[in-house]
Design a protein around this motif. Structure first.
Motif, PDB file in Angstrom:
ATOM      1  N   TYR A  66      -9.442   0.058  11.561  1.00  0.00           N
ATOM      2  CA  TYR A  66      -8.031   0.032  11.905  1.00  0.00           C
ATOM      3  C   TYR A  66      -7.671   1.359  12.568  1.00  0.00           C
ATOM      4  CZ  TYR A  66      -7.331  -3.999   8.808  1.00  0.00           C
ATOM      5  OH  TYR A  66      -7.378  -5.229   8.214  1.00  0.00           O
ATOM      6  N   PHE A 125      -0.637  -5.296   9.125  1.00  0.00           N
ATOM      7  CA  PHE A 125       0.244  -4.330   8.487  1.00  0.00           C
ATOM      8  C   PHE A 125       1.625  -4.294   9.125  1.00  0.00           C
ATOM      9  CE2 PHE A 125      -2.259  -1.856   5.479  1.00  0.00           C
ATOM     10  CZ  PHE A 125      -3.525  -2.345   5.744  1.00  0.00           C
ATOM     11  N   GLY A 126       2.605  -4.013   8.280  1.00  0.00           N
ATOM     12  CA  GLY A 126       3.946  -3.735   8.758  1.00  0.00           C
ATOM     13  C   GLY A 126       4.028  -2.316   9.279  1.00  0.00           C
ATOM     14  N   THR A 176      -7.348 -14.460   0.230  1.00  0.00           N
ATOM     15  CA  THR A 176      -7.190 -13.703  -1.008  1.00  0.00           C
ATOM     16  C   THR A 176      -8.133 -12.502  -0.973  1.00  0.00           C
ATOM     17  OG1 THR A 176      -6.747 -15.754  -2.168  1.00  0.00           O
ATOM     18  CG2 THR A 176      -7.290 -13.842  -3.515  1.00  0.00           C
ATOM     19  N   SER A 177      -7.704 -11.418  -1.490  1.00  0.00           N
ATOM     20  CA  SER A 177      -8.493 -10.182  -1.555  1.00  0.00           C
ATOM     21  C   SER A 177      -8.950  -9.782  -0.162  1.00  0.00           C
ATOM     22  CB  SER A 177      -9.683 -10.350  -2.489  1.00  0.00           C
ATOM     23  OG  SER A 177      -9.250 -10.602  -3.794  1.00  0.00           O
ATOM     24  N   GLY A 178     -10.158  -9.287  -0.032  1.00  0.00           N
ATOM     25  CA  GLY A 178     -10.602  -8.775   1.259  1.00  0.00           C
ATOM     26  C   GLY A 178     -10.715  -9.852   2.301  1.00  0.00           C
ATOM     27  N   GLY A 179     -11.512 -10.878   2.018  1.00  0.00           N
ATOM     28  CA  GLY A 179     -11.622 -11.994   2.949  1.00  0.00           C
ATOM     29  C   GLY A 179     -12.153 -11.585   4.299  1.00  0.00           C
ATOM     30  N   PRO A 180     -12.504 -12.528   5.131  1.00  0.00           N
ATOM     31  CA  PRO A 180     -13.043 -12.201   6.443  1.00  0.00           C
ATOM     32  C   PRO A 180     -11.983 -11.976   7.497  1.00  0.00           C
ATOM     33  CG  PRO A 180     -13.190 -14.544   6.063  1.00  0.00           C
ATOM     34  CD  PRO A 180     -12.632 -13.960   4.807  1.00  0.00           C
ATOM     35  N   GLY A 181     -10.734 -12.208   7.176  1.00  0.00           N
ATOM     36  CA  GLY A 181      -9.710 -12.164   8.212  1.00  0.00           C
ATOM     37  C   GLY A 181      -9.053 -10.832   8.416  1.00  0.00           C
ATOM     38  N   GLY A 182      -9.312  -9.874   7.564  1.00  0.00           N
ATOM     39  CA  GLY A 182      -8.625  -8.604   7.690  1.00  0.00           C
ATOM     40  C   GLY A 182      -7.182  -8.728   7.268  1.00  0.00           C
ATOM     41  N   GLN A 183      -6.430  -7.677   7.470  1.00  0.00           N
ATOM     42  CA  GLN A 183      -5.036  -7.645   7.067  1.00  0.00           C
ATOM     43  C   GLN A 183      -4.164  -7.187   8.221  1.00  0.00           C
ATOM     44  OE1 GLN A 183      -4.751  -5.314   3.467  1.00  0.00           O
ATOM     45  NE2 GLN A 183      -6.270  -6.564   2.434  1.00  0.00           N
ATOM     46  N   PHE A 192       3.393   0.729   2.978  1.00  0.00           N
ATOM     47  CA  PHE A 192       3.066  -0.312   3.952  1.00  0.00           C
ATOM     48  C   PHE A 192       2.927  -1.661   3.262  1.00  0.00           C
ATOM     49  CE2 PHE A 192       2.442   1.938   7.818  1.00  0.00           C
ATOM     50  CZ  PHE A 192       1.975   3.191   7.484  1.00  0.00           C
ATOM     51  N   LYS A 220     -13.856  -6.187  13.501  1.00  0.00           N
ATOM     52  CA  LYS A 220     -14.408  -6.495  12.189  1.00  0.00           C
ATOM     53  C   LYS A 220     -15.838  -6.991  12.334  1.00  0.00           C
ATOM     54  CE  LYS A 220     -12.723 -11.258  12.087  1.00  0.00           C
ATOM     55  NZ  LYS A 220     -11.818 -12.241  11.423  1.00  0.00           N
ATOM     56  N   PHE A 249     -14.246  -3.427   8.502  1.00  0.00           N
ATOM     57  CA  PHE A 249     -13.119  -3.411   9.430  1.00  0.00           C
ATOM     58  C   PHE A 249     -12.850  -1.987   9.910  1.00  0.00           C
ATOM     59  CE2 PHE A 249     -11.683  -7.657   8.241  1.00  0.00           C
ATOM     60  CZ  PHE A 249     -12.189  -7.794   6.967  1.00  0.00           C
ATOM     61  N   ILE A 309     -18.253  -9.540  10.136  1.00  0.00           N
ATOM     62  CA  ILE A 309     -18.358 -10.471   9.009  1.00  0.00           C
ATOM     63  C   ILE A 309     -19.806 -10.931   8.869  1.00  0.00           C
ATOM     64  CG2 ILE A 309     -17.526 -12.634   8.008  1.00  0.00           C
ATOM     65  CD1 ILE A 309     -15.417 -10.421   8.292  1.00  0.00           C
ATOM     66  N   ILE A 342      -3.377  -8.688  -7.856  1.00  0.00           N
ATOM     67  CA  ILE A 342      -3.869  -7.325  -7.994  1.00  0.00           C
ATOM     68  C   ILE A 342      -2.712  -6.444  -8.426  1.00  0.00           C
ATOM     69  CG2 ILE A 342      -4.755  -5.286  -6.774  1.00  0.00           C
ATOM     70  CD1 ILE A 342      -6.168  -7.195  -4.874  1.00  0.00           C
ATOM     71  N   GLY A 401     -15.467  -9.611   0.070  1.00  0.00           N
ATOM     72  CA  GLY A 401     -14.932 -10.941   0.333  1.00  0.00           C
ATOM     73  C   GLY A 401     -14.059 -11.448  -0.786  1.00  0.00           C
ATOM     74  N   LEU A 440      -4.801   6.007   1.940  1.00  0.00           N
ATOM     75  CA  LEU A 440      -4.182   4.689   1.793  1.00  0.00           C
ATOM     76  C   LEU A 440      -4.719   4.007   0.550  1.00  0.00           C
ATOM     77  CD1 LEU A 440      -2.272   3.041   3.707  1.00  0.00           C
ATOM     78  CD2 LEU A 440      -4.312   1.911   4.529  1.00  0.00           C
ATOM     79  N   TYR A 477     -17.796  -7.261   4.252  1.00  0.00           N
ATOM     80  CA  TYR A 477     -16.872  -7.482   5.356  1.00  0.00           C
ATOM     81  C   TYR A 477     -16.350  -6.105   5.731  1.00  0.00           C
ATOM     82  CZ  TYR A 477     -16.696 -12.419   3.915  1.00  0.00           C
ATOM     83  OH  TYR A 477     -17.006 -13.700   3.588  1.00  0.00           O
ATOM     84  N   TYR A 521       0.843  -1.176   0.000  1.00  0.00           N
ATOM     85  CA  TYR A 521       0.000   0.000   0.000  1.00  0.00           C
ATOM     86  C   TYR A 521       0.888   1.238   0.000  1.00  0.00           C
ATOM     87  CZ  TYR A 521      -4.151  -2.678   1.442  1.00  0.00           C
ATOM     88  OH  TYR A 521      -5.196  -3.541   1.505  1.00  0.00           O
ATOM     89  N   THR A 568     -13.055  -9.231  -3.247  1.00  0.00           N
ATOM     90  CA  THR A 568     -12.532  -8.004  -3.845  1.00  0.00           C
ATOM     91  C   THR A 568     -11.531  -7.378  -2.883  1.00  0.00           C
ATOM     92  OG1 THR A 568     -14.387  -6.784  -2.915  1.00  0.00           O
ATOM     93  CG2 THR A 568     -14.592  -7.515  -5.211  1.00  0.00           C
ATOM     94  N   SER A 627     -14.911  -4.750   2.188  1.00  0.00           N
ATOM     95  CA  SER A 627     -14.690  -5.672   1.089  1.00  0.00           C
ATOM     96  C   SER A 627     -15.939  -6.517   0.924  1.00  0.00           C
ATOM     97  CB  SER A 627     -13.485  -6.565   1.399  1.00  0.00           C
ATOM     98  OG  SER A 627     -13.437  -7.663   0.524  1.00  0.00           O
TER      99      SER A 627
END
Lengths: 115, 112
Positions: B36, A106-107, A97-104, A90, B49, B34, B51, A56, B96, A43, B32, A35, B98, B94
């Protein structure tokens, strides 16, 4: 233990130079991202890799080239640096993959200053 | 196209008072969502989050957010603000499959 690490933390360089930023994650995630955060703190995603494969590629100058030697690493190489490249970069990782339910995750960011 | 709007650039609140940071989203399908937080010279830290399930989501540091499907909103709240909550807050969404899209951020300032 650092989950997502980036080096260097600060990078000051002159226009026209080529530089690289390294990113590593020890979370076992399959997906990694780069990012760019500009001076207004906006961002924007640049690249995303899933298991070493580019998935992407947003509208980013081709002077920027990501490289993923393995799924734990995603490096960013920038050629012919320009003043407008000055920003905080970042790295992030995600189990999905992509957005997903897990979030991201960051460094800490790399502050690039081009003079 | 997906989008996230954070209508306030800055929110000021007195310590001990409740705080709300607003977020609305536009996502095709089920979102989804979030939140931060970014402290000065630091990376983004995950707060919470949504979901699926309960519309009220509880997260880190006493924060919570309420998912409102009819208003397409996901406002961040905290019953009693602390000076240490002062930071930049990002909402993201998102569908999911995308990329995650971030809002422009809201700077929260808690005044002692």
């Amino acid at each position: 233990d650092t989950a997502v690490s980036q080096t260097p933390k600060y990078l000051v360089t002159q226009m026209g130079n080529d530089k690289s930023i390294k990113c590593e994650q020890n979370l076992g995630h399959d997906t990694m991202y780069w990012y760019k955060q500009d001076s207004k703190k906006f961002l924007k995603i640049m690249f995303s890799y899933n298991n070493k494969e580019l998935i992407i590629n947003e509208t980013v100058p081709n002077r920027f080239s990501p490289k993923s030697p393995d799924k734990a690493h995603l490096n960013l190489h920038i050629n012919s640096l320009e003043l407008g490249d000055s920003a905080v970069y970042f790295c992030a990782s995600s189990p999905y993959t992509s957005g997903g339910p897990g979030g991201q995750y960051f460094g800490p960011g790399t502050r690039l200053t081009v003079t | 196209a997906q989008s996230v709007a954070q209508p306030e650039d800055q929110v000021n609140v007195a310590e001990g008072n409740p705080l709300t940071v607003k977020c609305t989203y536009s996502v095709s399908g089920n979102p989804y969502l979030f939140w931060y937080v970014q402290y000065p010279n630091r990376g983004l830290q995950f707060l919470l989050k949504y979901i699926t399930g309960d519309n009220l989501v509880k997260g880190s540091y006493g924060f919570e957010a309420e998912f409102n499907k009819s208003q397409t909103s996901f406002h961040l709240k905290k019953p009693s603000a602390l000076v240490s909550d002062s930071a930049l807050y990002f909402c993201a969404a998102s569908s999911g499959n995308t990329p995650l899209v971030f809002g422009k951020g809201t700077r929260l300032s808690v005044i002692a």
